[in-house]
Design a protein around this motif. Structure first.
Motif, short mmCIF file in Angstrom:
data_model
loop_
_atom_site.label_atom_id
_atom_site.label_comp_id
_atom_site.label_asym_id
_atom_site.label_seq_id
_atom_site.Cartn_x
_atom_site.Cartn_y
_atom_site.Cartn_z
N LYS A 51 47.66 47.52 39.43
CA LYS A 51 49.06 48.39 39.87
C LYS A 51 48.06 49.19 41.05
N TRP A 52 46.91 49.30 40.99
CA TRP A 52 46.09 50.13 41.79
C TRP A 52 45.86 49.80 43.28
N ASP A 73 45.37 54.65 41.27
CA ASP A 73 46.77 54.65 41.39
C ASP A 73 47.26 55.31 42.43
N HIS A 74 47.86 54.57 43.39
CA HIS A 74 48.37 55.29 44.65
C HIS A 74 49.50 56.29 44.34
N ASP A 75 50.39 56.03 43.21
CA ASP A 75 51.36 57.09 43.14
C ASP A 75 50.61 58.54 42.60
N ARG A 76 49.59 58.38 41.90
CA ARG A 76 48.81 59.56 41.54
C ARG A 76 48.12 60.16 42.60
N PRO A 78 48.17 59.66 46.72
CA PRO A 78 48.56 58.82 47.63
C PRO A 78 47.55 59.13 48.85
N TYR A 195 43.91 59.95 33.86
CA TYR A 195 45.41 59.97 34.43
C TYR A 195 46.13 60.01 33.07
N GLY A 231 57.73 65.36 47.35
CA GLY A 231 56.47 64.78 47.05
C GLY A 231 55.23 66.16 46.93
#
Length: 363
Positions: A51-52, A73-76, A78, A195, A231
């Motif tokens: 997912k990374w 992790d792009h969500d964490r 960006p 994370y 965001g």
């Protein structure tokens, strides 16, 4: 091409650094860090951390002295300016490359609408927190190693301060891809654990206090810019705000009662939270509770006006570092450090406007 060859090629180009984006050495370096090394990383992520995501940069427009290729992790994280991530960094002199567990040091300020670099002390405090958290968790390496990018300023300096743990690869003696792959997964596992620890931690040094986030987002949204507010971090739910407020007021009342004051809770009707009386003396008390370190608090216009008027018969009570248990319903606040400023002289130079009311010119 092997990762070892890719890293060595970037290092060989570093002594030829120039700010000319069209220089052949900089064009090739840009291809290596933004395409070829991320390509190798992407193949590894597919099996290890599916997912990374990965990306790299040799500088936006003008070449940067320290190029990089990262995964996270792009969500964490960006953008490279925020969050925790793993990154390949190359020294200015080309003597070494590093695989570093690192952090963003340049978050976006929603009020000023630009990137604001974190102070050195904050970046260092965050790195110290991460090392301590991984040590307590049992995930830490035998020792945390620093990085030396051969620069004393700019982004290179920020990367050095932000480094939590780095693995050094000396030019000309970079290990085989098998060893590089082991290191890649080891740093990835540390990042993944960080994370998880982050998720379970209410407040980390350098984070914007959630009540500040709430106020800034509300200000941006009220100005008709909801997209700019998106965001910008995590604020507080109404239940969490209530828990913090009730707990901090309770501790403030206990403090003034311990000083033999009679205390009345006035927060629901007045522009101050408590009225503390001792004989003919009356103290108007403002109370602020936070899970942060209490370095900043939100004041309303009425609160400022009232306390400017009532000084020196006033006080500010900041209850910081409160523990907030979000797993309970409703949330439960506990602990905290009580700091009392009495009398409280508001330093107007320290007031930072979040938004303005403006009377538009008549047509």
């Amino acid at each position: 091409m092997s990762l070892r060859d890719l890293l060595n090629e970037v290092l060989a180009l570093q002594p030829s650094f120039t700010t000319d984006a069209e220089d052949p050495s900089m064009v090739r370096r840009r291809e290596l860090v933004s395409k070829e090394i991320p390509g190798w990383i992407a193949a590894e992520l597919a099996s290890s951390f599916p997912k990374w995501q990965t990306e790299g940069s040799g500088g936006r427009g003008t070449p940067a002295l320290i190029p990089w290729s990262r995964y996270c992790d792009h969500d964490r994280s960006p953008k490279a300016g925020i969050g925790w991530y793993a990154v390949y960094l190359f020294s200015a002199t080309g003597d070494a490359a590093y695989l570093s567990l690192n952090q963003g040091t340049s978050p976006f300020d929603p009020i000023r609408q630009r990137i604001i670099p974190l102070p050195d002390g904050v970046v260092t405090a965050r790195a110290d927190w991460a090392r301590s958290a991984l040590t307590v968790d049992g995930s830490a390496p035998a020792s945390f190693d620093t990085i030396d990018l051969r620069t004393t300023s700019g982004l290179g300096h920020a990367y050095e301060l932000g480094n939590i743990h780095g693995i050094r690869y000396s030019a000309g003696s970079i290990p085989s891809d098998d060893q590089l792959r082991q290191d890649f997964n080891r740093i990835g596992q540390l990042l993944d654990r960080l994370y998880q620890i982050d998720d379970d931690t209410a407040f980390i040094p350098g984070d914007v206090a959630p009540e500040i986030v709430d106020a800034e987002v509300a200000a941006v949204e009220s100005a008709g810019n909801p997209r700019r507010a998106a965001g910008q971090g995590s604020g507080l739910s109404q239940a969490e705000k209530t828990a913090l407020e009730d707990h901090s007021v309770k501790l403030a009342i206990e403090y003034f009662k311990s000083k033999n004051y009679t205390v009345k809770n006035t927060g629901k009707k007045k522009s101050y939270d408590l009225l503390a009386s001792l004989g003919s003396e009356k103290i108007y008390v403002e109370v602020k509770g936070t899970i942060s370190l209490g370095e900043e608090v939100i004041l309303t216009y009425n609160e400022v006006e009232h306390h400017l008027k009532e000084h020196p018969n006033n006080a500010l009570v900041v209850v910081h570092s409160i523990k907030l248990d979000r797993k309970q319903s409703p949330p439960v606040a506990s602990g905290g450090i009580v700091v009392v400023h009495q009398p409280w002289q508001i330093d107007v130079t320290m007031l930072r406007p979040i938004s303005y009311r403006y009377v538009t010119p008549s047509a």
